[in-house]
Design an enzyme around this catalytic site. Structure first.
Site, mmCIF file in Angstrom:
data_model
loop_
_atom_site.group_PDB
_atom_site.id
_atom_site.type_symbol
_atom_site.label_atom_id
_atom_site.label_comp_id
_atom_site.label_asym_id
_atom_site.label_seq_id
_atom_site.Cartn_x
_atom_site.Cartn_y
_atom_site.Cartn_z
ATOM 1 N N TYR A 170 0.851 -1.190 0.000
ATOM 2 C CA TYR A 170 0.000 0.000 0.000
ATOM 3 C C TYR A 170 0.888 1.241 0.000
ATOM 4 C CZ TYR A 170 -4.395 -2.454 0.858
ATOM 5 O OH TYR A 170 -5.512 -3.240 0.740
ATOM 6 N N GLU A 171 0.514 2.226 -0.831
ATOM 7 C CA GLU A 171 1.316 3.432 -0.960
ATOM 8 C C GLU A 171 0.547 4.715 -0.677
ATOM 9 O OE1 GLU A 171 3.452 3.323 -4.645
ATOM 10 O OE2 GLU A 171 4.162 1.268 -4.294
ATOM 11 N N HIS A 172 -0.774 4.594 -0.479
ATOM 12 C CA HIS A 172 -1.633 5.741 -0.198
ATOM 13 C C HIS A 172 -2.568 5.372 0.949
ATOM 14 C CE1 HIS A 172 -0.222 7.291 -4.065
ATOM 15 N NE2 HIS A 172 -0.525 6.107 -4.573
#
Length: 332
Positions: A170-172
């Site tokens: 996950y990046e956001h």
């Protein structure tokens, strides 16, 4: 992955039903003495297959299917017409299902089909950068609801495909999804999957962004001992990164992830697409790796991604594996 604008087309998303054949996962942390090489595959939908990727017999090789995402199309008839909808931990497959199938995984790992199959594992990655052109933002209505949904949906996918592990990418993150919420959701998920024998390995894939590091740092503080590797995205650093700077970044990250939470090993990395930066092969990456190996700190290499590398015949994957294994005879 970081800074990549991935647009993954899918007509309809159906959460995979639980398989009736609940085979136990076979993955175990490498004990063969071979070095570790990992590669993401399947995110671009450009028809790359496992058999296309060269696997050196002198390394332990992990394919990481990209991605499983807990989102659904906002408009099932036209996925790009409306923002996708988060599904609160109900994951669906977003990698190239037409070519990276359960049968393909089974054939890859079947001892009778490949003389080197004993050194191959297959995992899946959660989240990624985008879904249908929008940020794949981590969303959870509550910790308990997300974990219950995620355990059920991922157990079904992992079992159906015969996979061995999960990677967290996950990046956001939503405003309500604080580092504490993220840590409890993901940490409980991984611990449950490992306790049930569904997976045997887990990794995280952070990069040098303050919000990302805050979320993964809290996850590591609470659940670091449940993770085996840190696939740190060193290709998200500036494109003019030098060897000394790269080594400095690496020392910073092993200080962040190797001590506080547990036994995770930070892997070095490069990207093979035009959007990836950092210290690239041909510009000092292997010189940095030689220094880390001299220090006993080179735990492995991972690459983003096979989909991008197929165009040039996996040139740098071959170089990286040769470097790790010492160029065993018989590998082109």
């Amino acid at each position: 992955m970081a800074s990549l604008n991935l647009v993954i087309a899918a007509a309809a998303l159906v959460v995979v039903a639980a398989s009736t054949a609940a085979a136990a996962a076979s993955w175990a942390p490498p004990s063969s003495g071979r070095p570790l090489f990992r590669e993401y595959i399947g995110a671009m939908g450009n028809n790359v297959m496992f058999a296309d990727v060269p696997v050196h017999p002198g390394v332990d090789f992990d394919f990481i299917l990209s991605f499983a995402i807990d989102y659904a199309a906002g408009d099932t008839a036209n996925a790009s017409a409306a923002p996708p909808v988060p599904t609160d931990g109900r994951f669906a497959v977003f990698w190239d299902e037409a070519h990276l199938t359960p049968a393909a995984v089974s054939a890859l790992k079947c001892p009778s089909s490949s003389s080197s199959s004993h050194n191959i594992r297959v995992a899946l990655s959660l989240g990624g950068d985008t879904v249908f052109g929008y940020n794949a933002t981590f969303r959870a209505s509550s910790v308990d609801a997300w974990v219950d949904n995620a355990v059920a949906s991922l157990t079904a996918i992992l079992t159906r495909y015969g996979l061995d592990g999960v990677d967290i990418d996950y990046e956001h993150f939503g405003e309500r999804e604080t580092p504490e919420v993220f840590a409890e959701c993901v940490g409980r998920l991984v611990r449950a999957l490992k306790s049930a024998g569904v997976i045997s390995v887990a990794s995280i894939a952070p990069f040098a962004n303050p919000d990302v590091q805050a979320h993964y740092g809290e996850l590591w503080r609470r659940y670091g001992r449940d993770f085996d590797y840190v696939n740190f995205q060193f290709y998200a650093y500036p494109s003019n990164t030098t060897v000394p700077e790269f080594l400095g970044y690496y020392y910073e990250q092993i200080g962040r992830y190797a001590g506080a939470g547990g036994g995770g090993k930070v892997l070095v990395s490069f990207g093979t697409d035009s959007a990836s930066n950092g210290l690239r092969p041909g510009k000092g990456f292997f010189r940095a790796c030689r220094e880390l190996r001299r220090q006993g700190r080179l735990h492995g290499i991972f690459v983003w991604a096979a989909d991008n590398s197929v165009a040039d015949g996996f040139r740098y994957e071959r170089l990286a594996q040769r470097f790790l294994a010492g160029a065993a005879p018989g590998f082109p």
